[in-house]
Design an enzyme around this catalytic site. Structure first.
Site, PDB file in Angstrom:
ATOM      1  N   ASP A  44      30.832  21.413  13.972  1.00  0.00           N
ATOM      2  CA  ASP A  44      29.575  22.081  13.656  1.00  0.00           C
ATOM      3  C   ASP A  44      28.959  22.592  14.954  1.00  0.00           C
ATOM      4  O   ASP A  44      29.235  22.065  16.030  1.00  0.00           O
ATOM      5  CB  ASP A  44      28.619  21.099  12.967  1.00  0.00           C
ATOM      6  CG  ASP A  44      27.527  21.788  12.168  1.00  0.00           C
ATOM      7  OD1 ASP A  44      27.682  22.980  11.825  1.00  0.00           O
ATOM      8  OD2 ASP A  44      26.515  21.130  11.863  1.00  0.00           O
ATOM      9  N   GLU A  45      28.115  23.606  14.870  1.00  0.00           N
ATOM     10  CA  GLU A  45      27.463  24.211  16.032  1.00  0.00           C
ATOM     11  C   GLU A  45      28.505  24.717  17.032  1.00  0.00           C
ATOM     12  O   GLU A  45      28.372  24.571  18.249  1.00  0.00           O
ATOM     13  CB  GLU A  45      26.479  23.240  16.688  1.00  0.00           C
ATOM     14  CG  GLU A  45      25.413  22.687  15.756  1.00  0.00           C
ATOM     15  CD  GLU A  45      24.490  23.729  15.150  1.00  0.00           C
ATOM     16  OE1 GLU A  45      24.389  24.853  15.698  1.00  0.00           O
ATOM     17  OE2 GLU A  45      23.868  23.427  14.117  1.00  0.00           O
ATOM     18  N   GLY A  55      23.851  27.543   5.222  1.00  0.00           N
ATOM     19  CA  GLY A  55      24.538  26.408   4.616  1.00  0.00           C
ATOM     20  C   GLY A  55      25.824  26.005   5.318  1.00  0.00           C
ATOM     21  O   GLY A  55      26.694  25.385   4.705  1.00  0.00           O
ATOM     22  N   MET A 111      21.447  32.073  10.706  1.00  0.00           N
ATOM     23  CA  MET A 111      20.779  30.792  10.483  1.00  0.00           C
ATOM     24  C   MET A 111      20.553  30.542   8.985  1.00  0.00           C
ATOM     25  O   MET A 111      20.391  31.479   8.210  1.00  0.00           O
ATOM     26  CB  MET A 111      19.403  30.781  11.170  1.00  0.00           C
ATOM     27  CG  MET A 111      19.419  30.906  12.675  1.00  0.00           C
ATOM     28  SD  MET A 111      19.952  29.440  13.533  1.00  0.00           S
ATOM     29  CE  MET A 111      18.664  28.288  13.123  1.00  0.00           C
ATOM     30  N   ASN A 112      20.532  29.281   8.620  1.00  0.00           N
ATOM     31  CA  ASN A 112      20.121  28.840   7.284  1.00  0.00           C
ATOM     32  C   ASN A 112      21.009  29.299   6.135  1.00  0.00           C
ATOM     33  O   ASN A 112      20.536  29.481   5.017  1.00  0.00           O
ATOM     34  CB  ASN A 112      18.671  29.280   7.004  1.00  0.00           C
ATOM     35  CG  ASN A 112      17.718  28.710   8.006  1.00  0.00           C
ATOM     36  OD1 ASN A 112      17.858  27.576   8.436  1.00  0.00           O
ATOM     37  ND2 ASN A 112      16.747  29.507   8.420  1.00  0.00           N
ATOM     38  N   CYS A 162      16.000  44.814   9.529  1.00  0.00           N
ATOM     39  CA  CYS A 162      14.798  44.026   9.857  1.00  0.00           C
ATOM     40  C   CYS A 162      14.873  43.481  11.287  1.00  0.00           C
ATOM     41  O   CYS A 162      13.843  43.371  11.951  1.00  0.00           O
ATOM     42  CB  CYS A 162      14.630  42.891   8.846  1.00  0.00           C
ATOM     43  SG  CYS A 162      14.174  43.452   7.192  1.00  0.00           S
ATOM     44  N   SER A 176      27.831  32.452  10.279  1.00  0.00           N
ATOM     45  CA  SER A 176      26.764  33.113   9.532  1.00  0.00           C
ATOM     46  C   SER A 176      25.524  33.170  10.403  1.00  0.00           C
ATOM     47  O   SER A 176      25.484  32.607  11.487  1.00  0.00           O
ATOM     48  CB  SER A 176      26.443  32.345   8.247  1.00  0.00           C
ATOM     49  OG  SER A 176      25.810  31.129   8.574  1.00  0.00           O
ATOM     50  N   VAL A 215      19.986  29.663  24.754  1.00  0.00           N
ATOM     51  CA  VAL A 215      19.965  28.442  23.957  1.00  0.00           C
ATOM     52  C   VAL A 215      18.578  27.823  23.971  1.00  0.00           C
ATOM     53  O   VAL A 215      18.031  27.502  25.031  1.00  0.00           O
ATOM     54  CB  VAL A 215      21.002  27.426  24.479  1.00  0.00           C
ATOM     55  CG1 VAL A 215      20.900  26.120  23.697  1.00  0.00           C
ATOM     56  CG2 VAL A 215      22.413  28.004  24.394  1.00  0.00           C
TER      57      VAL A 215
END
EC number: 2.7.1.21
Length: 183
Positions: A81-82, A14, A11-12, A179, A9, A164
């Site tokens: 994760d990441e 979940g 960022m942010n 956007c 996804s 990064v």
């Protein structure tokens, strides 16, 4: 049959929360899981998967030298994760863990950077994952967010720089495609 999953996804959305929930579900059933996060991600401390909602857990870290075939113990599931920070070789190793060893591997990460370029780990996950799922998020305009925007201390968009740069809400915003290009 075990699979390599890629859940991505902007960022942010979940991702870390979802990963922690999957770990909890396995463990609640008496299963053993192995969790990893990128050693480079030090936003909340090294070796921690942290949800913006509060839950946090100490886990193993991976870096460019991690060999997942050598590191994979007998577990019911591997959670990463990441995952955008994985190398091509590491994605191939995780694919082998799923396909040859029969252990499900679920990777969570970003698909692209603040310029709209793919992360190497994400590109190979998109190529090799047996199951790909987008975790939905919304832009400030209300449309589905699919992109990431890097901002400076004053909230102004940054368009150039290293791929990064570790940061959270103070450094990045999610955006829809419209956007992303309008800013």
């Amino acid at each position: 049959m075990a699979k390599l999953y890629f859940r991505y996804s902007a960022m942010n959305a979940g991702k870390s929360t979802a990963l922690l929930q999957v770990a909890h579900n396995y463990e609640e059933q008496g299963q053993v899981v192995k969790l990893y996060t990128a050693a480079i991600d030090n936003r909340y401390g090294v070796g921690l998967i942290t949800s913006r909602l509060g839950p946090q857990r100490e886990v193993d870290t991976f870096d460019g030298g991690t060999n997942f075939l050598a590191a994979a113990p007998k577990v019911s599931c591997v959670l990463v994760d990441e995952a955008q920070f994985l190398s091509k070789e590491q994605v191939q190793q995780l694919h082998q863990v799923a396909q040859v060893r029969g252990v499900p591997v679920i990777c969570y990460g970003l698909r692209s950077d603040f310029r709209g370029d793919p992360f190497p780990g994400s590109a190979y996950l998109l190529a090799l994952a047996d199951d790909i799922e987008e975790i939905k998020n919304i832009c400030t305009c209300g449309k589905k967010a699919t992109m990431n925007v890097r901002v400076d201390e004053a909230g102004r968009r940054i368009r150039e720089g290293e791929q990064v740069s570790i940061g959270g809400n103070e450094s990045y915003r999610q955006a829809c495609g419209r956007c992303f290009y309008a800013q």
